[in-house]
Write an enzyme that holds these catalytic residues in place. Structure first.
Site, PDB file in Angstrom:
ATOM      1  N   ASP A   2       0.891  -0.906  -0.198  1.00 42.74           N
ATOM      2  CA  ASP A   2      -0.022   0.291   0.011  1.00 42.74           C
ATOM      3  C   ASP A   2       0.803   1.476  -0.211  1.00 42.74           C
ATOM      4  O   ASP A   2       0.762   2.340  -0.543  1.00 42.74           O
ATOM      5  CB  ASP A   2      -0.432  -0.199   1.236  1.00 42.74           C
ATOM      6  CG  ASP A   2      -1.925  -0.730   0.879  1.00 42.74           C
ATOM      7  OD1 ASP A   2      -2.619  -0.633  -0.035  1.00 42.74           O
ATOM      8  OD2 ASP A   2      -2.634  -1.586   2.431  1.00 42.74           O
TER       9      ASP A   2
HETATM   10  C1  GLC Z   1      -1.395  -3.599   5.447  1.00 43.18           C
HETATM   11  C2  GLC Z   1      -2.113  -3.882   4.573  1.00 43.18           C
HETATM   12  C3  GLC Z   1      -2.032  -4.277   4.109  1.00 43.18           C
HETATM   13  C4  GLC Z   1      -0.721  -4.395   2.675  1.00 43.18           C
HETATM   14  C5  GLC Z   1      -0.392  -4.260   3.220  1.00 43.18           C
HETATM   15  C6  GLC Z   1       1.716  -3.569   2.930  1.00 43.18           C
HETATM   16  O1  GLC Z   1      -0.983  -4.819   6.405  1.00 43.18           O
HETATM   17  O2  GLC Z   1      -3.360  -3.896   5.354  1.00 43.18           O
HETATM   18  O3  GLC Z   1      -3.852  -4.551   2.684  1.00 43.18           O
HETATM   19  O4  GLC Z   1      -1.269  -5.056   2.000  1.00 43.18           O
HETATM   20  O5  GLC Z   1       0.000  -3.421   4.425  1.00 43.18           O
HETATM   21  O6  GLC Z   1       1.097  -2.371   3.207  1.00 43.18           O
HETATM   22  C1  GLC Z   2      -1.085   2.474   5.478  1.00 43.07           C
HETATM   23  C2  GLC Z   2       0.246   1.426   7.151  1.00 43.07           C
HETATM   24  C3  GLC Z   2       0.198   0.506   5.594  1.00 43.07           C
HETATM   25  C4  GLC Z   2      -1.073   0.212   5.840  1.00 43.07           C
HETATM   26  C5  GLC Z   2      -2.155   0.975   4.733  1.00 43.07           C
HETATM   27  C6  GLC Z   2      -4.009   0.662   5.220  1.00 43.07           C
HETATM   28  O1  GLC Z   2      -0.469   2.865   4.525  1.00 43.07           O
HETATM   29  O2  GLC Z   2       1.699   1.675   6.949  1.00 43.07           O
HETATM   30  O3  GLC Z   2       1.103  -0.943   6.020  1.00 43.07           O
HETATM   31  O4  GLC Z   2      -1.659  -1.476   4.475  1.00 43.07           O
HETATM   32  O5  GLC Z   2      -2.088   1.787   6.108  1.00 43.07           O
HETATM   33  O6  GLC Z   2      -4.363   1.661   4.588  1.00 43.07           O
END
Ligand code: GLC
Ligand code: GLC
Length: 811
Positions: free
Chosen positions: A483
């Site tokens: 993300d």
């Molecule tokens: C968080 C989010 C997941 C994403 C991950 C890496 O765990 O819930 O959707 O893939 O971060 O960014």
């Molecule tokens: C933030 C976190 C990531 C997660 C995301 C979800 O970017 O760092 O881990 O997946 O929020 O919206």
């Protein structure tokens, strides 16, 4: 350093000091009513939705940490204390917390009085039941007083902590007999209230927070408790609480039990009132009656235990490794079920008012619970699919109460559609139920625009092939699994969302991760097409998968490892050419899982590079070297200090991809080494460093570039639970549900001699003995089913509901 021990027989983690390095919590409730409870009795409770129906207050990030919960104060002749140590923090002569499956029991003892506080949510019941057992462990008679405490939340947890001009004037309660009723806003549009009862007559009560605490006091020193005298306050506005005062006289050795119920009631509009402004208490009293005696509590505990035994019985291992046994048999599947119940809403790191259900997250979570609750997995798949659009793209999140897509976050996460194929395939492999493919499912939650689930899978697959970039790799959109790799954002405004503030057109940046995921799940889609007689579609899909494999090798391989992406300018990310962020874990894992480069040696090189460049003693970091400054073209990933989160933290979610990838290459020793580096039971001895619970996974462990390397954060609600479960139960131990039956294909450390797995699959129970006389890592030499030799390593479902013996010899 340890702060407790596993009690495997009772399926409990036993904490022997309240001063754990972080609150160590547990979850109560399996259906509609839930609670979070820490080892010092902190936490809160809610009905269905942690944001909109919060029953009790909790202040996140509070000072001191984890203040607020279900507290029972014992007043003993001028001295007062709490059995969970917090919030009074008076020294205890004995302390123990047992977190079990769906219940928590905390015992504290001081000056010859012991108090055990047990909390659970009975099956089919919308309340927490607390049983307090108070015992005189000394040799003289004692008269003590018990004061309960719960602070009510005015339902909407967000409003409750922001809208003070209104909500300091709305609080209302009623007290009748031994029950305190919280009825704020019931006079107007709400048809629900909360109640808090005890099964004996009261010696006093309080319902007004200030009267109970005294102005300027904290929960560590409530005035009522310090004085040993309830004030019988009736809340009117301000902050309603529930506190029962009870006087107990205990002979030496005597123990008394008290049963408290903290519950939730909804009344029909016409049944709301008993008299003007007097709420209808009948349904509450009926609930309270169900827990009037210890026998009723014991029976409900037995039902709860049977419920969990049923869920866990689907996959059980017996091996010589206790840590492995307790992860596989108890704690990992338990955590998977909690992710089913909570998604990402309420934990000690998720405030219960934030995120909805993630499209990507929910599909992955499903991998961890589909064998435990296939019917509910089916429903979940259909709910998720209904938030998809006709072109295959999907809302990134949806709201559990309305099941509608979340507009604020919107769409454009280009990995999302593929996870639906993965989740659906996992469901069919587990159950054999292909009828799910014929279900009519909405697009964009519009019941007037539906198509079969199969059609949803088709547009999912095609969403990738319709959105290829300059190198023929999939366009990344707002982000893929990571993300925080935001290649189309270029955000300069503080506070802007990195994912949703897209300000470029976005048809250049490409993801090698999505390419790998496409090749990984594509064959399941093709197989599903064939199962439906759609051979032309299947052949076409297979050709596209093959193209993507080639494209990935041509444009997605950097010599020694897979590239991560191409950015908005068409420049490589995750390449030796980069100064920072040269190698990322995600494409190494997913591409090798997909079998890309296995023949040509690229897969071996990729795994070697991971080991050389990303491995640490606490797990594999996400990328290296970490970003040392903010890169406008990369987004959130470069906002974290080096070593944390996506900027080179150890993401426990994608470490299992490397485990699985290593098993693709037959590296059983290495796969298990990675498994045991991050599996919580193996980290128990370094709990002081790791800090989060030694019985559940955390999302992230700080990487080698971080100040606190080895420290974990964000325990419980993470896709880590499901993927580690898949890695150990399917890839390493090798019991894999497949379209044609149960495939047995272990990839284990060569030194292992044998292990046994009991697996319930499509109604039959298979007792599978795996023997390794020649000490190999992989390869099934022979397999027998009920004594008869089976060719290959797939057990075709017997479907007689019986118990079947399987003997497998590796070699
Ligand atoms: C968080 C989010 C997941 C994403 C991950 C890496 O765990 O819930 O959707 O893939 O971060 O960014
Ligand atoms: C933030 C976190 C990531 C997660 C995301 C979800 O970017 O760092 O881990 O997946 O929020 O919206």
């Amino acid at each position: 350093m340890k702060f407790g021990t596993f009690d495997d027989n009772r399926k409990e983690y036993v904490i022997n000091t309240p001063k754990t390095p972080y609150p160590w919590i547990n979850y109560l409730g399996n259906e509609q009513f839930f609670g979070l409870i820490s080892n010092t009795a902190g936490g809160y409770t809610f009905y269905r939705d942690a944001r909109l129906r919060r029953l009790t207050r909790y202040r996140y990030n509070n000072i001191p940490l984890d203040t607020g919960g279900r507290y029972y104060y014992l007043y003993d002749n001028g001295d007062f204390w709490t059995p969970g140590w917090m919030p009074v923090k008076r020294d205890l002569d004995f302390y123990e917390c047992r977190h079990g499956l769906g219940y928590t029991s905390i015992t504290g003892e001081r000056n010859g009085i012991s108090v055990t506080q047990l909390a659970f949510v009975p099956m089919g019941y919308n309340a927490e039941v607390h049983r307090l057992v108070v015992k005189n462990t000394g040799s003289v008679e004692k008269s003590v007083k018990l004061f309960s405490f719960a602070e009510f939340c005015l339902w909407n947890a967000q409003d409750d902590m922001t809208n003070f001009q209104r909500n300091l004037s709305t609080g209302e309660v009623e007290v009748k007999d031994s029950v305190i009723y919280h009825k704020t806003e019931y006079r107007e549009r709400r048809n629900h209230y909360a109640f808090y009862s005890v099964n004996r007559p009261l010696d006093g009560f309080d319902t007004d927070r200030e009267s109970f605490l005294g102005m300027y006091n904290g929960l560590d020193a409530p005035q009522v408790v310090a004085n040993g005298e309830a004030s019988n306050s009736v809340a009117s506005g301000w902050s309603p609480i529930g506190s029962h005062a009870l006087n107990l006289t205990l002979a030496p050795g005597e123990e008394q039990s008290l049963i408290f119920v903290l519950g939730y009631i909804e009344n029909e509009e016409e049944d709301k009132w008993e008299a003007l402004n007097v709420i209808n208490k009948k349904p509450a009293l009926a609930m309270i009656e169900q827990f009037a005696t210890d026998e009723q509590v014991d029976a409900a505990l037995a039902t709860l235990a049977a419920h969990w035994d049923g869920l866990l019985s689907k996959y059980q291992i017996q091996s010589g490794d206790d840590k492995l046994n307790r992860m596989v048999n108890i704690w990992n599947p338990y955590q998977c079920m909690v992710t089913f119940n909570m998604s990402r809403s309420a934990s000690y790191f998720e405030s219960g008012i934030g995120r909805g259900m993630g499209f990507r997250d929910s599909n992955q979570d499903l991998l961890g619970f589909v064998h435990q609750i296939p019917e509910r997995a089916r429903e979940r798949i259909l709910d998720i699919a209904a938030t998809q659009f006709e072109d295959g793209s999907a809302y990134h999140q949806y709201q559990p109460l309305t099941k509608k897509g979340n507009n604020e976050v919107g769409t454009g996460f280009n990995d999302d559609p593929l996870w639906l194929i993965l989740g659906t395939a996992a469901y069919i492999k587990e159950t054999g139920d292909v009828s799910i493919l014929d279900e009519q499912v909405s697009f964009d939650s519009n019941p007037d625009n539906t198509a079969t689930l199969f059609q949803h899978l088709k547009v999912s697959f095609e969403h990738v092939t319709n959105n290829l970039g300059p190198h023929g790799l999939p366009l990344i959109g707002r982000a893929d699994w990571n993300d925080c790799l935001n290649l189309n954002c270029f955000s300069k405004e503080p506070g802007e969302s990195f994912q949703t503030t897209a300000n470029i057109e976005g048809r250049v940046a490409e993801s090698v991760f999505i390419a790998g995921l496409f090749v990984f799940v594509g064959p399941d889609y093709a197989r599903i097409c064939r199962m439906r007689g759609q051979d032309a579609l299947a052949t076409d899909a297979e050709a596209k998968i093959e193209d993507m494999r080639q494209t990935t090798l041509t444009h997605g391989f950097d010599g020694d490892w897979f590239l991560r992406a191409y950015d908005h300018y068409g420049e490589k990310i995750g390449s030796k050419e980069n100064e920072e962020g040269q190698i990322f874990i995600e494409p190494q894992g997913i591409c090798v899982m997909a079998g890309i480069g296995v023949e040509g040696g690229q897969a071996e090189k990729s795994m070697t590079s991971v080991q050389e460049r990303l491995d640490t003693k606490y797990g594999i970091v996400l990328q290296q070297p970490p970003y040392s400054k903010y890169y406008l073209n990369l987004g959130e990933i470069s906002t974290y200090p080096p070593g944390y989160k996506e900027n080179a933290g150890i993401f426990c979610h994608n470490n299992p991809w490397i485990m699985i990838a290593e098993t693709v290459l037959g590296h059983g020793d290495r796969a298990f080494e990675i498994y045991s580096k991050i599996a919580p039971a193996y980290l128990e001895d370094i709990s002081d460093l790791h800090r989060t619970e030694p019985y559940v996974y955390s999302q992230m462990i700080a990487g080698k570039d971080a100040v606190r390397h080895g420290e974990a954060k964000n325990s419980w609600l993470t896709g880590t639970a499901a993927w580690n479960y898949v890695a150990i139960t399917q890839a390493i131990l090798g019991i894999q549900p497949d379209f044609d039956g149960l495939k047995v294909d272990p990839c284990i450390p060569a030194e292992w001699d044998s292990f046994e797995i009991t697996r319930v699959f499509r109604g039959d129970t298979y007792i599978i003995q795996i023997k390794n006389p020649n000490h190999v890592s992989k390869g099934v030499a022979s397999l027998t089913l009920d004594g008869a030799a089976v060719e290959g390593n797939i057990i075709a479902p017997v479907l007689d509901g019986g118990v079947h013996q399987v003997v497998v010899e590796l070699g």
